[in-house]
Design a protein around this motif. Structure first.
Motif, PDB file in Angstrom:
ATOM      1  N   GLU A   1      -6.636  -8.954  12.782  1.00 31.29           N
ATOM      2  CA  GLU A   1      -6.308  -8.726  11.377  1.00 31.29           C
ATOM      3  C   GLU A   1      -4.933  -9.338  11.083  1.00 31.29           C
ATOM      4  O   GLU A   1      -4.120  -9.486  12.002  1.00 31.29           O
ATOM      5  CB  GLU A   1      -6.279  -7.223  11.077  1.00 31.29           C
ATOM      6  CG  GLU A   1      -7.637  -6.565  11.138  1.00 31.29           C
ATOM      7  CD  GLU A   1      -8.612  -7.130  10.116  1.00 31.29           C
ATOM      8  OE1 GLU A   1      -8.221  -7.303   8.951  1.00 31.29           O
ATOM      9  OE2 GLU A   1      -9.761  -7.407  10.498  1.00 31.29           O
TER      10      GLU A   1
ATOM     11  N   SER B   1      -3.628 -14.448  11.797  1.00 29.19           N
ATOM     12  CA  SER B   1      -4.911 -13.758  11.812  1.00 29.19           C
ATOM     13  C   SER B   1      -5.949 -14.671  12.445  1.00 29.19           C
ATOM     14  O   SER B   1      -5.781 -15.895  12.473  1.00 29.19           O
ATOM     15  CB  SER B   1      -5.347 -13.357  10.407  1.00 29.19           C
ATOM     16  OG  SER B   1      -5.590 -14.497   9.624  1.00 29.19           O
TER      17      SER B   1
ATOM     18  N   THR C   1      -1.316 -10.008  10.796  1.00 26.04           N
ATOM     19  CA  THR C   1      -0.213  -9.308  11.440  1.00 26.04           C
ATOM     20  C   THR C   1       1.049 -10.146  11.289  1.00 26.04           C
ATOM     21  O   THR C   1       1.043 -11.324  11.631  1.00 26.04           O
ATOM     22  CB  THR C   1      -0.513  -9.117  12.944  1.00 26.04           C
ATOM     23  OG1 THR C   1      -1.779  -8.480  13.085  1.00 26.04           O
ATOM     24  CG2 THR C   1       0.552  -8.291  13.628  1.00 26.04           C
TER      25      THR C   1
ATOM     26  N   THR D   1       2.847 -14.619   9.655  1.00 30.64           N
ATOM     27  CA  THR D   1       1.660 -13.779   9.578  1.00 30.64           C
ATOM     28  C   THR D   1       0.512 -14.561  10.193  1.00 30.64           C
ATOM     29  O   THR D   1       0.243 -15.693   9.794  1.00 30.64           O
ATOM     30  CB  THR D   1       1.339 -13.397   8.123  1.00 30.64           C
ATOM     31  OG1 THR D   1       2.445 -12.653   7.605  1.00 30.64           O
ATOM     32  CG2 THR D   1       0.087 -12.547   8.042  1.00 30.64           C
TER      33      THR D   1
ATOM     34  N   LEU E   1       4.720 -10.983  12.541  1.00 26.42           N
ATOM     35  CA  LEU E   1       5.540 -10.855  13.750  1.00 26.42           C
ATOM     36  C   LEU E   1       6.531 -12.009  13.808  1.00 26.42           C
ATOM     37  O   LEU E   1       6.327 -13.044  13.166  1.00 26.42           O
ATOM     38  CB  LEU E   1       4.656 -10.911  15.000  1.00 26.42           C
ATOM     39  CG  LEU E   1       3.621  -9.808  15.188  1.00 26.42           C
ATOM     40  CD1 LEU E   1       2.619 -10.211  16.263  1.00 26.42           C
ATOM     41  CD2 LEU E   1       4.313  -8.515  15.550  1.00 26.42           C
TER      42      LEU E   1
END
Length: 165
Positions: free
Chosen positions: A18, A12, A20, A10, A22
Motif C-alpha cells: 500500500e 506502492s 507508504t 511515497t 518513507l
C-alpha cells in the motif's frame, strides 16, 4: 528537482504494498522486500534489483521525471506497477484541499454550533475581510472548500483566504 534530505518518497506496488511514505533509502528497501520473491523473468529481476534492491537511491532519483516513476512489471499472473513519488504522493490540489477541514463550534446560547473551516496552515478559522466565515450547516462549509479549490485552480495558486492582520 533535486532531492532534499528531509523529503520522503511515497512508494506502492499493486497488490503487494500500500502507499507508504518513507525516507528514500527505506522506501526502496520496502519496495524490494515487497517484490523480491515475485516470479520475474531474468531481465526484469535484474532491472528491479538494480533500481530497488541495491540500497542506492541515485538511479531512481534520476528517473523521477516530474517527481514520479511508474515501473510496470509483467508477472505470470498479470501486470503490476511499482510507483515512486516524491513527497506524500499527492497532487498540489489534493494537498491544498487537505489544508481545510470543517469544524463545528461549541453551542453558545441559542446557537446550536455554527460551522467554520479550519486552515491547517494557520491553525485558525478562515477569514475574509477580517471576519471568520461561519455557516449553519456542514455542507455549506464543504461548499466553500470546493469553491476555494476551484478558485485556486483558476488562478493557478493555492488559496486566497488570509488571516486577519
Amino acid at each position: 528537482m533535486a532531492l532534499t534530505a528531509d523529503e520522503d518518497w511515497t512508494v506502492s506496488v499493486d497488490g503487494c504494498l500500500e502507499p507508504t511514505a518513507l525516507p528514500p533509502a527505506a522506501a526502496l528497501t520496502a519496495v524490494w522486500q515487497a517484490v523480491k520473491d515475485l516470479e520475474f523473468g531474468d531481465q526484469q529481476r535484474a532491472a528491479v534489483r538494480m533500481l530497488f534492491g541495491t540500497g542506492a537511491t541515485e538511479t531512481v532519483e534520476a528517473a523521477l521525471d516530474g517527481g514520479a516513476l511508474d515501473f510496470p512489471v509483467t508477472l505470470p499472473a498479470g501486470r503490476i506497477v511499482i510507483r515512486v513519488r516524491r513527497g506524500d504522493g499527492r497532487t498540489a490540489r489534493q494537498r491544498h484541499a487537505a489544508r481545510y477541514q470543517p469544524v463545528q463550534e461549541p453551542p453558545r446560547g441559542r446557537n446550536p454550533g455554527l460551522w467554520v473551516v479550519m486552515d491547517s496552515a494557520t491553525c485558525e478559522p478562515v477569514r475574509e475581510k477580517g471576519h471568520v466565515l461561519r455557516w449553519g450547516i456542514e455542507s455549506s462549509a464543504w461548499s466553500w472548500i470546493g469553491r476555494e479549490l476551484a478558485r485556486s485552480d483558476y488562478q493557478g495558486k493555492a488559496g486566497h483566504a488570509r488571516r486577519a492582520p
